[in-house]
Design an enzyme around this catalytic site. Structure first.
Site, PDB file in Angstrom:
ATOM      1  N   TYR A 152     -12.807  -5.513   3.953  1.00  0.00           N
ATOM      2  CA  TYR A 152     -11.624  -4.788   4.428  1.00  0.00           C
ATOM      3  C   TYR A 152     -11.973  -4.157   5.784  1.00  0.00           C
ATOM      4  CZ  TYR A 152      -7.879  -1.190   4.162  1.00  0.00           C
ATOM      5  OH  TYR A 152      -6.806  -0.367   4.396  1.00  0.00           O
ATOM      6  N   LYS A 178      -9.629  -8.724   4.886  1.00  0.00           N
ATOM      7  CA  LYS A 178      -8.360  -8.017   5.068  1.00  0.00           C
ATOM      8  C   LYS A 178      -8.465  -7.351   6.435  1.00  0.00           C
ATOM      9  CE  LYS A 178      -5.450  -4.178   3.740  1.00  0.00           C
ATOM     10  NZ  LYS A 178      -5.337  -2.879   3.052  1.00  0.00           N
ATOM     11  N   GLY A 214      -3.456  -7.264   7.753  1.00  0.00           N
ATOM     12  CA  GLY A 214      -3.291  -5.944   7.165  1.00  0.00           C
ATOM     13  C   GLY A 214      -2.541  -4.948   8.006  1.00  0.00           C
ATOM     14  N   ASP A 230       1.028  -4.054   9.252  1.00  0.00           N
ATOM     15  CA  ASP A 230       2.423  -4.424   9.018  1.00  0.00           C
ATOM     16  C   ASP A 230       3.237  -4.523  10.304  1.00  0.00           C
ATOM     17  OD1 ASP A 230       1.660  -4.316   6.400  1.00  0.00           O
ATOM     18  OD2 ASP A 230       2.573  -2.367   6.002  1.00  0.00           O
ATOM     19  N   GLU A 231       2.801  -3.777  11.333  1.00  0.00           N
ATOM     20  CA  GLU A 231       3.536  -3.778  12.595  1.00  0.00           C
ATOM     21  C   GLU A 231       3.514  -5.131  13.298  1.00  0.00           C
ATOM     22  OE1 GLU A 231       1.327   0.271  12.400  1.00  0.00           O
ATOM     23  OE2 GLU A 231       1.160  -1.754  11.580  1.00  0.00           O
TER      24      GLU A 231
END
Length: 311
Positions: free
Chosen positions: A143, A173, A198, A200-201
């Site tokens: 991540y 991620k 990862g 969202d924008e």
């Protein structure tokens, strides 16, 4: 190296539900939470990560949450449970990874420990290698969220170092702004590793430029249907519709950005939808009543309550 199927679609990173004092994890609400996400097109959950305040949970709480989510999704077709197991204690991380394997989770993941800060790729690889050994049969996802832990390391170099060394390394991620680096990682050995977007924008940009197939989303808790629409419209070639949905997601993100972000404001938004997940744990500064009213007012202004996830 093991070969794992790449994730298709949107996975959400759930918030951890607490009682009104933030003292006890509220496991009873998880079945309703899981059903809501499933009904809005989400294909899995990545629990106990940043949105879930994972580093502020005791190991026992994290295991209880993993078991509760596993039970809540048992009747959903191909709904994935990925458990974030990262910890400042490597022993705890290994224990959590072993537990995820025992309960039959789909996969495990870990961000870099926030203490001590990782300064070299080799240090990060060693940390991930030891954790991944805890559940060697499960795919392991790193991540990458350097804003949380200061691990601003080159991910292409990281992938190269993990390749062939950690047999169950499945991908990343990727929650960072560099679409160039994301694309470089996607292209490594013709897309050998899964690059789960990862941020969202910019999910549409990742679809267009990087060829993303899946993502892990924080705001998907309450606008998962909008982000799923971005993916589906892109797949159908409806670029204008995909852009409209992406821009709407940005409108919502602009609201939460003014109120301490997704972990704090986003969790309070869930209360508006009928899922009261309780407060955030200290040292997060919770939303005050006047802030809550302002958030709701601003969401009303962008027609949020007609476009958000449905219970």
């Amino acid at each position: 190296m093991a070969s794992f199927p790449k994730i298709q679609g949107l996975i959400t990173a759930p918030f951890t539900p607490f009682d009104n004092n933030g003292e006890k994890v509220n496991l009873d609400i998880i079945p309703r939470y899981a059903e809501m996400l499933h009904n809005n097109g989400i294909v899995g959950v990545f629990i106990n990560g940043s949105s879930g305040e994972g580093y502020m949970l005791q190991d026992e709480e994290r295991m209880q949450l993993a078991e509760a989510w596993k039970d809540a999704i048992k009747d959903f077709d191909d709904f994935k449970l990925i458990v974030h197991v990262g910890s400042t204690s490597l022993k705890s991380a290994r224990l959590l990874a072993e537990h995820a394997g025992k309960i039959g989770a789909f996969g495990i993941g870990s961000m870099a420990s926030p203490f001590p800060k990782v300064g070299r790729v080799e240090e990060l690889v060693k940390y991930c290698e030891e954790i991944a050994k805890g559940a060697p049969e499960l795919p392991f996802y790193y991540y990458h969220i350097p804003v949380f832990n200061g691990a601003y390391l080159p991910m292409l170099d990281f992938i190269k170092a993990m390749d062939g060394r950690v047999p169950n390394f499945a991908g990343i991620k990727y929650t960072y702004e560099s679409l160039y680096e994301y694309n470089q990682c996607m292209r490594y050995k013709d897309g050998k590793f899964d690059m789960l977007h990862g941020q969202d924008e910019t999910i549409l940009s990742a679809l267009v430029m990087g060829g993303a197939k899946g993502g892990i989303s924080g705001t998907g808790n309450y606008i998962g249907n909008v982000l799923v629409d971005v993916i589906e419209e892109w797949k159908k070639g409806n670029i204008d519709a995909a852009v409209r949905s992406q821009n709407y997601a940005q409108d919502v993100i602009n609201v939460i950005a003014d109120f301490r972000g997704n972990i704090v404001a986003g969790k309070r938004i869930m209360k508006f939808l009928g899922l009261d997940l309780g407060p955030n744990r200290i040292p997060f500064r919770n939303i005050e009543p006047e802030e809550e009213a302002e958030i709701k007012k601003r969401l009303d202004a962008i027609d949020f309550f007609n476009r958000c996830n449905r219970i």
